[in-house]
Design a protein around this motif. Structure first.
Motif, short mmCIF file in Angstrom:
data_model
loop_
_atom_site.label_atom_id
_atom_site.label_comp_id
_atom_site.label_asym_id
_atom_site.label_seq_id
_atom_site.Cartn_x
_atom_site.Cartn_y
_atom_site.Cartn_z
N UNK A 49 18.80 48.16 50.08
CA UNK A 49 19.47 47.39 49.03
C UNK A 49 20.98 47.62 49.01
N UNK A 50 21.45 48.72 49.61
CA UNK A 50 22.89 48.96 49.67
C UNK A 50 23.59 47.93 50.54
N UNK A 51 22.85 47.24 51.38
CA UNK A 51 23.45 46.19 52.21
C UNK A 51 24.00 45.06 51.35
N UNK A 52 23.49 44.94 50.13
CA UNK A 52 24.02 43.93 49.22
C UNK A 52 25.48 44.18 48.88
N UNK A 53 25.93 45.43 48.99
CA UNK A 53 27.33 45.76 48.67
C UNK A 53 28.29 45.25 49.73
N UNK A 54 27.79 44.91 50.92
CA UNK A 54 28.68 44.42 51.98
C UNK A 54 28.50 42.92 52.21
N UNK A 55 27.90 42.25 51.24
CA UNK A 55 27.88 40.80 51.29
C UNK A 55 26.57 40.14 51.61
N UNK A 56 25.51 40.91 51.88
CA UNK A 56 24.21 40.29 52.15
C UNK A 56 23.58 39.84 50.83
N UNK A 57 22.93 38.69 50.85
CA UNK A 57 22.25 38.20 49.64
C UNK A 57 20.94 38.96 49.43
N UNK A 58 20.36 38.80 48.26
CA UNK A 58 19.10 39.47 47.96
C UNK A 58 18.00 39.05 48.93
N UNK A 59 17.96 37.77 49.25
CA UNK A 59 16.95 37.27 50.19
C UNK A 59 17.17 37.84 51.58
N UNK A 60 18.42 37.95 51.99
CA UNK A 60 18.72 38.51 53.31
C UNK A 60 18.34 39.98 53.39
N UNK A 61 18.58 40.71 52.31
CA UNK A 61 18.22 42.13 52.29
C UNK A 61 16.70 42.28 52.38
N UNK A 62 15.97 41.46 51.66
CA UNK A 62 14.50 41.51 51.72
C UNK A 62 14.00 41.23 53.13
N UNK A 63 14.61 40.25 53.78
CA UNK A 63 14.18 39.89 55.13
C UNK A 63 14.50 41.02 56.12
N UNK A 64 15.69 41.59 56.00
CA UNK A 64 16.07 42.70 56.89
C UNK A 64 15.08 43.85 56.73
N UNK A 65 14.76 44.18 55.47
CA UNK A 65 13.82 45.27 55.21
C UNK A 65 12.44 44.97 55.78
N UNK A 66 11.96 43.76 55.52
CA UNK A 66 10.61 43.38 55.97
C UNK A 66 10.50 43.35 57.49
N UNK A 67 11.57 42.89 58.16
CA UNK A 67 11.53 42.74 59.62
C UNK A 67 11.91 44.02 60.37
N UNK A 68 12.30 45.05 59.65
CA UNK A 68 12.71 46.28 60.34
C UNK A 68 11.53 46.82 61.16
N UNK A 69 11.74 47.13 62.42
CA UNK A 69 10.60 47.48 63.31
C UNK A 69 9.84 48.74 62.91
N UNK A 70 10.52 49.71 62.30
CA UNK A 70 9.83 50.93 61.85
C UNK A 70 9.43 50.73 60.40
N UNK A 71 8.15 50.89 60.11
CA UNK A 71 7.63 50.64 58.77
C UNK A 71 7.56 51.93 57.96
#
Length: 277
Positions: free
Chosen positions: A91-113
């Motif tokens: 969620x800290x990625x939101x501080x550098x301009x990523x939207x909430x939806x983008x942060x959710x997608x980055x987290x969900x698609x991260x290869x290590x679960x």
């Protein structure tokens, strides 16, 4: 008579001890003058970091979110297979301009679960990352894990400049002069020569092997040099994401103290006006 004799013995022993220390000190200094210590291979061939100018530099610096996003992409596509960022959360990625939806997608698609345990069955499973989760750790069973990069810009002298220099500083061969002066300093098998690393030899292969390893969405050309600068900027941010707030708070405190000083001086003049010294 005996106490006087004992005191004399004590003084003689003390003077003898001081004399031995002075002789040893004199011998050490003389030896250093005649035969000064020779520099080691690391001292002579280690390079200081290259110059790197980032918008976050200085007391009034501000993060360049576009560059940090590019750096995060380099970290995601190139660095994250080996290195963790376990002290930062998605969620800290939101501080550098990523939207909430983008942060959710980055987290969900991260290869290590995220590892989860079934308390009843006593077994472990996995689930998708959530924005509130920290970046999962990368493990190498039996061999340990490479350094976590969350705070690497704070942990290394030079910060972002060190990271940039290290990534762009790999050399295919050691200098002939190095091998001539220090034959025992040959890079071990499986390691790589990098004059910006502390002992000149690093186990990590060059992560940036050429241009266009990633594709930037803003149209910036992903040269090797540009990717090194961008990921360095990202890791400077990950080490201290609250830097801008700290700078703003510090500026507010300084302005307040200046204002309070002016008020105090004005009060001093008012109170002591007309009083003769």
């Amino acid at each position: 008579m005996l106490p006087l004799f004992m005191r004399s013995i004590k003084f003689l022993v003390g003077f003898a001890f001081i004399g031995v220390l002075a002789l040893a000190l004199f011998g050490t200094i003389t030896g250093l003058i005649k035969e000064p210590p020779q520099p080691t291979a690391e001292e002579e061939f280690h390079h200081h970091p290259k110059a790197l100018a980032l918008k976050s530099d200085g007391p009034f610096g501000k993060f360049d979110n576009a560059q940090i996003q590019r750096g995060f992409l380099v970290f995601e596509k190139v660095c994250s297979t080996c290195h963790s960022l376990s002290l930062a959360s998605f969620r800290e990625l939101g501080d550098i301009g990523y939207s909430e939806a983008e942060v959710k997608k980055i987290a969900k698609d991260w290869p290590i679960k995220q590892p989860v345990q079934d308390a009843k069955a006593g077994t472990w499973g996995e689930r998708d990352n959530l924005p509130s989760d920290r970046f999962p750790k990368v493990y190498y069973p039996g061999t340990g894990s490479p350094p976590d990069l969350t705070l690497i810009a704070k942990a290394r002298h030079g910060g972002g400049a060190y990271i940039y220099s290290l990534l762009t500083g790999y050399e295919e061969q050691q200098p002939a002069e190095l091998l001539k002066k220090f034959p025992g300093a040959k890079t071990p098998e499986g390691s790589h020569y990098n004059p910006y690393f502390a002992n000149l030899s690093i186990a990590m292969p060059p992560p940036l092997t050429g241009d266009d390893q990633v594709t930037y969405s803003d149209g910036t050309r992903a040269t090797k040099d540009q990717m090194a600068k961008d990921v360095a900027a990202f890791l400077v941010w990950s080490a201290e994401p609250t830097m801008e707030k700290r700078h703003a708070a510090g500026l507010a405190v300084v302005l307040f103290l200046l204002f309070a000083t002016v008020l105090a001086y004005g009060a001093y003049l008012t109170v002591w006006r007309g009083v003769k010294h």
